[in-house]
Motif scaffolding. Structure first.
Motif, PDB file in Angstrom:
ATOM      1  N   PRO A 201       0.823  -1.215   0.000  1.00 46.98           N
ATOM      2  CA  PRO A 201       0.000   0.000   0.000  1.00 46.98           C
ATOM      3  C   PRO A 201       0.857   1.265   0.000  1.00 46.98           C
ATOM      4  O   PRO A 201       1.985   1.280   0.482  1.00 46.98           O
ATOM      5  CB  PRO A 201      -0.789  -0.101   1.303  1.00 46.98           C
ATOM      6  N   CYS A 221      -3.334  -6.816   9.825  1.00 46.32           N
ATOM      7  CA  CYS A 221      -2.291  -7.384   8.955  1.00 46.32           C
ATOM      8  C   CYS A 221      -1.967  -8.829   9.356  1.00 46.32           C
ATOM      9  O   CYS A 221      -1.518  -9.086  10.471  1.00 46.32           O
ATOM     10  CB  CYS A 221      -1.025  -6.532   9.034  1.00 46.32           C
ATOM     11  N   PRO A 222      -2.150  -9.771   8.457  1.00 46.10           N
ATOM     12  CA  PRO A 222      -1.898 -11.185   8.793  1.00 46.10           C
ATOM     13  C   PRO A 222      -0.422 -11.511   8.983  1.00 46.10           C
ATOM     14  O   PRO A 222      -0.084 -12.551   9.551  1.00 46.10           O
ATOM     15  CB  PRO A 222      -2.474 -11.946   7.584  1.00 46.10           C
ATOM     16  N   THR A 223       0.484 -10.638   8.517  1.00 47.06           N
ATOM     17  CA  THR A 223       1.920 -10.928   8.655  1.00 47.06           C
ATOM     18  C   THR A 223       2.619  -9.941   9.595  1.00 47.06           C
ATOM     19  O   THR A 223       3.849  -9.893   9.636  1.00 47.06           O
ATOM     20  CB  THR A 223       2.602 -10.881   7.273  1.00 47.06           C
ATOM     21  N   ALA A 225       3.067  -6.773   9.402  1.00 47.81           N
ATOM     22  CA  ALA A 225       3.988  -5.888   8.681  1.00 47.81           C
ATOM     23  C   ALA A 225       3.792  -4.424   9.063  1.00 47.81           C
ATOM     24  O   ALA A 225       4.578  -3.578   8.643  1.00 47.81           O
ATOM     25  CB  ALA A 225       3.775  -6.062   7.174  1.00 47.81           C
ATOM     26  N   ILE A 226       2.747  -4.132   9.840  1.00 47.13           N
ATOM     27  CA  ILE A 226       2.424  -2.724  10.120  1.00 47.13           C
ATOM     28  C   ILE A 226       2.722  -2.382  11.576  1.00 47.13           C
ATOM     29  O   ILE A 226       2.380  -3.144  12.475  1.00 47.13           O
ATOM     30  CB  ILE A 226       0.921  -2.451   9.845  1.00 47.13           C
ATOM     31  N   ILE A 239       5.009   0.475   7.118  1.00 43.78           N
ATOM     32  CA  ILE A 239       4.819  -0.886   6.595  1.00 43.78           C
ATOM     33  C   ILE A 239       6.180  -1.461   6.219  1.00 43.78           C
ATOM     34  O   ILE A 239       6.929  -0.865   5.445  1.00 43.78           O
ATOM     35  CB  ILE A 239       3.879  -0.895   5.378  1.00 43.78           C
ATOM     36  N   CYS A 244       5.153  -7.572   3.753  1.00 40.19           N
ATOM     37  CA  CYS A 244       3.826  -7.361   3.153  1.00 40.19           C
ATOM     38  C   CYS A 244       3.644  -8.308   1.971  1.00 40.19           C
ATOM     39  O   CYS A 244       4.516  -8.426   1.113  1.00 40.19           O
ATOM     40  CB  CYS A 244       3.704  -5.912   2.687  1.00 40.19           C
ATOM     41  N   MET A 245       2.481  -8.990   1.925  1.00 35.78           N
ATOM     42  CA  MET A 245       2.193  -9.830   0.739  1.00 35.78           C
ATOM     43  C   MET A 245       0.929  -9.335   0.039  1.00 35.78           C
ATOM     44  O   MET A 245       0.240 -10.076  -0.623  1.00 35.78           O
ATOM     45  CB  MET A 245       2.178 -11.327   1.080  1.00 35.78           C
ATOM     46  N   PHE A 246       0.658  -8.041   0.222  1.00 28.47           N
ATOM     47  CA  PHE A 246      -0.277  -7.291  -0.636  1.00 28.47           C
ATOM     48  C   PHE A 246      -1.732  -7.757  -0.530  1.00 28.47           C
ATOM     49  O   PHE A 246      -2.476  -7.692  -1.512  1.00 28.47           O
ATOM     50  CB  PHE A 246       0.198  -7.334  -2.111  1.00 28.47           C
ATOM     51  N   CYS A 247      -2.123  -8.223   0.653  1.00 26.69           N
ATOM     52  CA  CYS A 247      -3.487  -8.748   0.792  1.00 26.69           C
ATOM     53  C   CYS A 247      -4.528  -7.643   0.704  1.00 26.69           C
ATOM     54  O   CYS A 247      -5.664  -7.890   0.321  1.00 26.69           O
ATOM     55  CB  CYS A 247      -3.634  -9.509   2.105  1.00 26.69           C
ATOM     56  N   GLY A 248      -4.159  -6.428   1.115  1.00 25.30           N
ATOM     57  CA  GLY A 248      -5.112  -5.318   1.044  1.00 25.30           C
ATOM     58  C   GLY A 248      -6.028  -5.198   2.249  1.00 25.30           C
ATOM     59  O   GLY A 248      -6.897  -4.324   2.301  1.00 25.30           O
ATOM     60  N   ASN A 249      -5.835  -6.061   3.247  1.00 28.26           N
ATOM     61  CA  ASN A 249      -6.677  -5.997   4.456  1.00 28.26           C
ATOM     62  C   ASN A 249      -6.589  -4.645   5.138  1.00 28.26           C
ATOM     63  O   ASN A 249      -7.573  -4.135   5.686  1.00 28.26           O
ATOM     64  CB  ASN A 249      -6.207  -7.048   5.461  1.00 28.26           C
ATOM     65  N   CYS A 250      -5.366  -4.075   5.140  1.00 27.20           N
ATOM     66  CA  CYS A 250      -5.184  -2.804   5.851  1.00 27.20           C
ATOM     67  C   CYS A 250      -5.947  -1.689   5.128  1.00 27.20           C
ATOM     68  O   CYS A 250      -6.459  -0.767   5.777  1.00 27.20           O
ATOM     69  CB  CYS A 250      -3.707  -2.475   6.004  1.00 27.20           C
TER      70      CYS A 250
HETATM   71  S1  SF4 Z   1      -1.430  -5.291   2.365  1.00 23.02           S
HETATM   72 FE1  SF4 Z   1      -1.815  -6.968   3.806  1.00 23.02          FE
HETATM   73  S2  SF4 Z   1       0.211  -7.801   4.265  1.00 23.02           S
HETATM   74 FE2  SF4 Z   1       0.509  -5.763   3.347  1.00 23.02          FE
HETATM   75  S3  SF4 Z   1       0.614  -4.383   5.080  1.00 23.02           S
HETATM   76 FE3  SF4 Z   1      -1.523  -4.388   4.407  1.00 23.02          FE
HETATM   77  S4  SF4 Z   1      -2.489  -5.958   5.683  1.00 23.02           S
HETATM   78 FE4  SF4 Z   1      -0.276  -6.277   5.845  1.00 23.02          FE
END
Ligand code: SF4
Ligand code: SF4
Length: 366
Positions: A201, A221-223, A225-226, A239, A244-250
């Motif tokens: 992001p 964030c599942p990993t 990273a934040i 971040i 980050c594996m780009f899930c977009g949850n954040c």
């Molecule tokens: S995109 Fe996903 S993995 Fe990357 S910082 Fe956001 S929540 Fe975490």
């Protein structure tokens, strides 16, 4: 009473739920409710159900684009009025079903449907590719990496012959989700089309503290990273891009962390999921192709890759074998060999319980 914006609670109706389901039953369904003896598929898209009372109900299933205008719904209602006593239903895969209670009414209904161009293609039963369960895409959602309606149309055009026929070893469920929220069925389908990002992001530091609840963003964030970070006068986040594996949850939690990217975003294909308990327990779909670029408006690489997977399965699987059962029988190494898909490092699970997916046996095929 008309809605009064100065007194919004006046005459407010609430908690009334949906209308009771049997209010819309055709009379012959109501009369034979719970009394069905057996059913047959007469031809692709046409079923008959026979009741212990001797009643017969003929169903014609037609494809639908799911996203449809009121004009089209009115046309569906006109057909239902003309042939089906005003009754019609939608299936759990968004096909439309017209029902009649006498065989003599079947041909006029089917002739009428066929006379309306290709608006009401008959099919979707048995060992077919039925409708694609899909999502909002660029039509309405703010988190997609791909479109939904466009890709679904392109794929169904290419696989159309499989909608109106029973040529496959078993039914093949294709589904699409435009981000990995996976609204719908991508995690449990024979073939799944999933929108993925490939870039972290962008952080709009000046907006984060105003529009986001920072602890929620961190917990999203599942990993992990934040982490929180002060940037100048702003309370913001940092971040770790390596995590980050780009899930977009954040971004779902915080509008100041957008990550959609025209070139980065694209499609991952998954295979081998199923929901039913027939023969083997339900299965999750697994990664087959990590990335295909977005290619609007017809997504040719995606379409041809799906066709290749489908037709390899169709020529190699045994009768009744779903895609996942076929792959488990021949082995994943053979799946990649037969489909010609490239096996890449992205296929190897590296998230928490990943070890359970690695090979812990000497059994494999060269
Ligand atoms: S995109 Fe996903 S993995 Fe990357 S910082 Fe956001 S929540 Fe975490
Ligand atoms: S899958 Fe993602 S992008 Fe698509 S509708 Fe659901 S939340 Fe929106």
């Amino acid at each position: 009473m008309p809605f009064d914006p100065t007194d919004i609670m006046k005459d407010r109706l609430t908690d009334i739920g949906p209308p009771k389901y049997d209010k819309f039953f055709p009379p012959f369904i109501k009369d034979n409710y719970g009394k069905w003896k057996y059913h047959e598929i007469l031809e692709p898209g046409v079923l008959v159900h026979v009741s212990e009372t001797g009643a017969e109900v003929y169903t014609v299933r037609v494809g639908a684009a799911r996203l449809m205008s009121v004009d089209l719904i009115r046309e569906i209602c006109d057909i239902a009025d003309k042939h089906c006593g005003g009754y019609v239903r939608w299936t759990t895969r968004n096909n439309v079903e017209f029902m009649v209670d006498d065989k003599s009414k079947l041909k006029p209904l089917m002739d009428d449907l066929k006379s309306r161009g290709n608006w009401f293609p008959i099919g979707g039963t048995g060992a077919s590719v039925t409708n694609i369960v899909h999502t909002q895409g660029w039509v309405h959602c703010h988190t997609p990496a791909i479109d939904a309606s466009g890709i679904v149309k392109a794929v169904m055009d290419e696989l159309f012959e499989y909608f109106g026929s029973h040529k496959l070893p078993a039914q093949v469920r294709i589904s699409l989700a435009c981000c990995l929220n996976m609204c719908g069925a991508v995690h449990c389908s024979d073939i799944a089309i999933l929108g993925v990002h490939r870039k972290p992001p962008i952080i709009e530091h000046e907006r984060v503290q105003n529009v986001c609840e920072i602890p929620l963003v961190i917990a999203a964030c599942p990993t992990a990273a934040i982490k929180p970070k002060k940037v100048g006068d702003y309370k913001s986040v940092e971040i770790n891009e390596n995590r980050c594996m780009f899930c977009g949850n954040c971004y779902t939690m915080c509008p100041a962390l957008p990550l959609a990217d025209g070139e980065g975003d694209g499609i991952a294909l998954w295979v081998g999921g199923k929901v039913s308990n027939s023969r083997v327990p339900p299965m999750f779909s697994k990664l087959a192709v990590p990335y295909i670029p977005n290619e609007p408006p017809r997504w040719p690489t995606t379409v041809q890759t799906i066709k290749k997977i489908l037709e390899t399965y169709a020529s190699d699987a045994r009768r009744y074998e779903r895609v996942g059962e076929w792959i488990e029988r021949i082995g994943w190494e053979r799946f990649f060999e037969k489909t010609g898909l490239e096996f890449r490092h992205e296929h190897i699970d590296d998230y928490r319980l990943a070890m359970t997916t690695w090979r812990t046996t000497t059994q494999f095929k060269f």
